[in-house]
Design a protein around this motif. Structure first.
Motif, short mmCIF file in Angstrom:
data_model
loop_
_atom_site.label_atom_id
_atom_site.label_comp_id
_atom_site.label_asym_id
_atom_site.label_seq_id
_atom_site.Cartn_x
_atom_site.Cartn_y
_atom_site.Cartn_z
N LEU A 306 0.83 -1.19 0.00
CA LEU A 306 0.00 0.00 0.00
C LEU A 306 0.87 1.25 0.00
CD1 LEU A 306 -2.57 -1.07 2.74
CD2 LEU A 306 -2.97 -1.03 0.29
N LEU A 394 3.31 -8.30 -7.84
CA LEU A 394 2.01 -7.78 -8.23
C LEU A 394 1.79 -7.99 -9.73
CD1 LEU A 394 -0.61 -6.20 -7.81
CD2 LEU A 394 0.69 -4.09 -8.13
N ARG A 422 -2.58 -2.07 -12.28
CA ARG A 422 -3.85 -2.58 -11.72
C ARG A 422 -5.02 -2.14 -12.60
NH1 ARG A 422 -3.88 -4.64 -6.57
NH2 ARG A 422 -2.12 -4.19 -5.19
N TYR A 525 -7.78 -5.39 -8.31
CA TYR A 525 -7.29 -5.54 -6.93
C TYR A 525 -7.60 -6.94 -6.40
CZ TYR A 525 -7.16 -0.44 -7.22
OH TYR A 525 -6.90 0.85 -7.61
N ASP A 527 -5.77 -8.95 -4.84
CA ASP A 527 -5.17 -9.15 -3.52
C ASP A 527 -5.88 -8.34 -2.43
OD1 ASP A 527 -4.25 -6.91 -4.99
OD2 ASP A 527 -2.54 -6.65 -3.64
N ARG A 528 -6.81 -7.49 -2.85
CA ARG A 528 -7.54 -6.67 -1.86
C ARG A 528 -9.02 -7.04 -1.79
NH1 ARG A 528 -5.20 -0.60 -2.83
NH2 ARG A 528 -2.99 -1.16 -3.11
N SER A 542 -4.64 -10.73 0.72
CA SER A 542 -3.20 -10.66 1.00
C SER A 542 -2.88 -11.08 2.42
CB SER A 542 -2.70 -9.23 0.77
OG SER A 542 -3.30 -8.33 1.70
N VAL A 561 -14.37 -5.36 -2.33
CA VAL A 561 -13.10 -5.13 -3.01
C VAL A 561 -12.62 -3.76 -2.55
CG1 VAL A 561 -11.89 -4.91 -5.20
CG2 VAL A 561 -13.85 -6.44 -5.01
N CYS A 563 -10.29 -0.72 -2.88
CA CYS A 563 -9.39 -0.10 -3.85
C CYS A 563 -8.57 1.03 -3.26
CB CYS A 563 -10.16 0.39 -5.08
SG CYS A 563 -11.75 1.11 -4.78
N GLU A 564 -8.91 1.47 -2.06
CA GLU A 564 -8.06 2.46 -1.39
C GLU A 564 -8.20 2.27 0.12
OE1 GLU A 564 -7.79 7.28 -0.86
OE2 GLU A 564 -8.22 6.51 -2.87
#
Length: 834
Positions: A306, A394, A422, A525, A527-528, A542, A561, A563-564
């Motif tokens: 991040l 990634l 991404r 994303y 992994d998120r 992750s 999901v 994204c931030e």
């Protein structure tokens, strides 16, 4: 053209480049390097029909420089001088000088590594050390070395440590030019620590406007501080005729141009700016600079994957650049909101962006360039290994590079879009369908821009998309930029050969317009993807924890999901997310799902559990019992459980423990051929001696049926088994005829506990292991209580027996207590049989 300080060193610079080499130009603020040097190069014979590419870090600076040079030639932009920036270009067939931004240069190099038709590349304001600037120089150096010996490279800056750059450019000459600036008085006006920056800036600014002439340029760390300062000034009340303008990278270019343009007669302006105004730009009319001394930088963490924004003090070089803005056109004054002592402790130069940035875009560019190891290139600062390895990982997850780090077709398509990998993966996955592509482009553009809803606490991305489409966004200028960027990407992708700009996956053959926002974001994303835990918090694929800032509509969903999110603490706070259903995860992320048969030790139950699982990284999407687990895996899991618990997990009865003790004694006595049956060795070798006997067993409770004595005996060969019985017997026959068990719990000192009367007539202590080890005799009374412990029986008979006899004879008068123990008859009764 009017005379500029740079003109004094142009002959030296032109001579260095004419000799076919590279050069470094250090020209102070106001020297005129940005606009005068490219024009001077146009007249050189070595240029021939080639072009000059000048790299500028920012779009506004690129456009402004091109416009100024075109004006000096009496032409319009796009004739002999043009520019290329994101979403805008003005070049023509006659263009000789192209001013480009950093991403544009990277794309030019990737499409034509030899830069055919380009005679020189100029890197302006190189001291800012942006990521793409460092990358562009590294690629140009390799292109020059391998493909284009005639390519000239010129690095320019006002505040540059020239020696390292000159070395990288092949010991290039360094040309210095003084600037043309007016004197600027520096005043230190430290702000109150802990107070809001807008108040300190506002108070200093009002004082400066009363005391000084001209316009004011204020440096603030970010857009939020600019907006708060503008509100503070509005509430404080400005004198008539003073207007406030903003200047930052997220403004439309026409608004940025308006901020740096001269004021109308009788008007003064205050320009609230980020670091965008530090260099390359002249803000007309500025005589006052107020510097907060702060800047905002993005710091990437390889550990979490991040990035976080941090507000940090500026470097001394940046502070000097800012100060110089007040003296471009007339004498000025600079107010610094820190002390002289604090200034002396500022770093001399800022950190290169490559040290703190997310390196996945750079890693993708290098993969496309054909570089497997970044150290193959000449860097001013090499990419940090941890961050680079994280970036490659990634890219592998996004299928942009293969396992060896080579760019895939999908990765090449992503790079052509000039977007973060991404977002490029998302655009490519939905490139085959118009309706889906339009929405994907909108989402990508929204994520590339500041949040349209500003202080909105609801983190749902669907709100942002609705606001964009309905025209209800709080920041309409930002919304227009998002729409323009989305349309640019859509047209670019549709115009690419095959229509699949990002290299469509085979698994996406069912792409249609019904994909949800969450499904699209999951492609970007993977992994998120977050799964809700029983306590309402989330865990990412992750493995990192995440939490919604407060109870809100998304809290009811099992999957999000993200994204931030921020990078603070063990659990990040989710800032932007979208809901997604499990069925969508299985449809859109097939390449990331793992079907596994999990055979694991359950310590709480003391048993092996066998399950079928569908996993996405650290998330278990579904789970069910596994009816026929692999016997080998079951045995291995059980062995692991036994190893955790220790030998106490095994049903080792007295006979098995005694056998282990006897075997340990043989090894302890120096016979290395004997198996090591210490507890540590047994646990280390469970697979060899125990595993063959536990197939079909799944729990500790079932181990009770194991014949542990036989299993342990099986560790010896026939000869060792015979030798064990001979040298370390389970029992020793004493003179009375009794067979007394030997206690081997301490292999160094085996114990024979026997009544004293049963040893009459025995002169020496019994010995084990070929006579090397005496047993320890615990001599007992008739009531089995110890009266003496010895390893020297003869000495006991000679010296201690008579005292012991007196005591025992008094307590046990009916028992046989002879005067001569050597000649007496041993007995296991009160008296010997007659």
């Amino acid at each position: 053209m009017k005379q500029l300080p740079i003109d004094n060193v142009l002959p030296e610079l032109l001579d260095a480049l004419a000799r076919g080499g590279n050069a470094v130009l250090v020209a102070e603020t106001g020297a005129g390097k940005t606009t005068r040097v490219p024009l001077a190069l146009m007249e050189q014979k070595w240029l021939g029909s080639g072009k000059i590419i000048m790299l500028e870090p920012r779009r506004l600076a690129a456009r402004s420089a091109a416009a100024f040079m075109a004006g000096e030639l009496g032409e319009k932009v796009g004739e002999r001088v043009g520019y290329r920036v994101r979403l805008d270009a003005k070049v023509g067939p006659r263009t000789v000088i192209e001013v480009v931004t950093e991403g544009v240069l990277t794309r030019m190099l990737q499409s034509d590594p030899a830069l055919e038709g380009v005679a020189a590349v100029l890197f302006d304001e190189f001291h800012e050390r942006h990521l793409h600037g460092d990358l562009g120089l590294a690629l140009c150096l390799q292109a020059q070395s391998l493909l284009r010996e005639d390519l000239r490279l010129l690095v320019m800056s006002a505040t540059l440590d020239a020696a390292p750059v000159a070395e990288k450019l092949g010991q290039a000459p360094v040309i210095h030019s003084r600037g043309r600036t007016y004197p600027v008085e520096t005043r230190y006006a430290p702000a109150r620590h802990g107070g809001p920056v807008e108040a300190a800036v506002g108070q200093t600014l009002l004082h400066a406007l009363r005391e000084e002439e001209g316009d004011a340029l204020v440096f603030l760390p970010g857009v939020a501080e600019i907006r708060r300062t503008a509100r503070w000034l509005a509430q404080a009340g400005l004198p008539a005729g003073i207007r406030v303008a903003e200047l930052h990278g997220s403004l439309p270019l026409d608004a940025q141009s308006s901020a740096i343009a001269p004021c109308a007669d009788g008007e003064r302006k205050i320009v609230l700016a980020t670091s965008i105004a530090e260099s390359s730009l002249t803000v007309q009319g500025v005589r006052i600079v107020v510097d907060s001394g702060l800047m905002r930088v993005s710091r990437f963490s390889p550990r979490t994957g991040l990035s976080r924004l941090e507000t940090v003090p500026v470097s001394q070089a940046s502070a000097d650049q800012r100060r110089g803005r007040a003296g471009r056109l007339a004498p000025g004054v600079c107010y610094r909101l820190w002390t002289e002592e604090e200034h002396r402790h500022l770093p001399e130069q800022g950190r290169p962006e490559i040290m703190d940035a997310d390196l996945s875009p750079l890693a993708l560019e290098l993969a496309i360039w054909g570089v497997r190891d970044p150290l193959e290139l000449e860097w001013m600062t090499p990419p940090p290994k941890a961050a680079y390895d994280s970036a490659l990982e990634l890219l592998r997850r996004l299928l942009a590079v293969d396992e060896e780090g080579k760019a895939t077709e999908r990765g090449a398509g992503i790079a052509r879009l000039g977007v973060h990998p991404r977002l490029g993966a998302m655009l490519g996955a939905f490139a085959a369908n118009g309706a889906a592509l339009r929405q994907a482009c909108e989402l990508a553009a929204l994520l590339s821009e500041r949040d349209l809803l500003g202080a909105e606490r609801n983190v749902d991305m669907s709100l942002r998309l609705d606001a964009l489409r309905s025209g209800s966004a709080g920041d309409m200028a930002a919304a227009q930029r998002v729409k323009a960027q989305a349309e640019h990407w859509r047209k670019l992708i549709e115009g690419m050969s095959g229509g699949g700009g990002g290299g469509e996956r085979s698994s996406d053959s069912g792409t249609d317009g019904r994909a949800s926002i969450g499904a699209m974001l999951a492609v970007a994303y993977p992994d998120r993807v977050a799964q809700r835990r029983p306590d309402g918090r989330y865990v990412l694929a992750s493995g990192r924890g995440a939490v919604l800032p407060e109870l809100q509509p998304l809290s009811r969903y099992s999957y999000l999901v993200v994204c931030e999110m921020d990078d603070a603490g063990p659990e990040g706070r989710i800032r932007l997310a979208a809901a997604i259903e499990q069925e969508e995860l299985e449809r859109w992320l097939p390449d990331y799902l793992v079907k596994e048969e999990a055979v694991e030790w359950d310590a709480g139950a003391g048993a092996v559990r066998s399950r079928k699982r569908l996993r996405l990284g650290a998330l278990v999407l579904s789970e069910s019992p596994l009816e026929r687990p692999d016997p080998e895996k079951v045995a291995d899991a059980l062995i692991g459980g036994i190893r955790q618990k220790g030998l106490a997990a095994l049903p080792l009865g007295k006979s098995a423990l005694a056998l282990l003790s006897r075997m340990r004694l043989m090894r302890f006595s120096g016979d290395a051929e004997w198996p090591d049956v210490s507890e540590e060795a047994l646990l280390d070798t469970l697979e060899q001696w125990l595993k063959p006997h536990i197939y079909g067993i799944r729990s500790l409770s079932e181990l009770g049926k194991l014949p542990m004595g036989q299993i342990i005996s099986g560790m010896m060969n026939w000869k060792q088994s015979q030798e064990l019985d001979e040298q370390v017997p389970t029992h020793i026959q004493v003179p009375s005829g009794s067979r007394i068990p030997v206690d081997y719990s301490d292999p160094a000192s085996p114990v024979l506990a026997v009544r004293l009367q049963e040893l009459f007539g025995l002169r020496e202590t019994p010995r084990l292991v070929r006579g090397r080890l005496p047993v320890t005799l615990h001599l007992l009374s008739p009531s089995q209580r110890p009266v003496q412990v010895t390893q020297d029986l003869a000495s006991f008979w000679e010296h201690a027996y008579f005292e012991v006899k007196k005591d025992l004879k008094g307590r046990y008068p009916k028992h046989y207590w002879p005067d001569n123990p050597y000649e007496a008859t041993a007995t296991n009764r009160a008296k010997p049989r007659t």
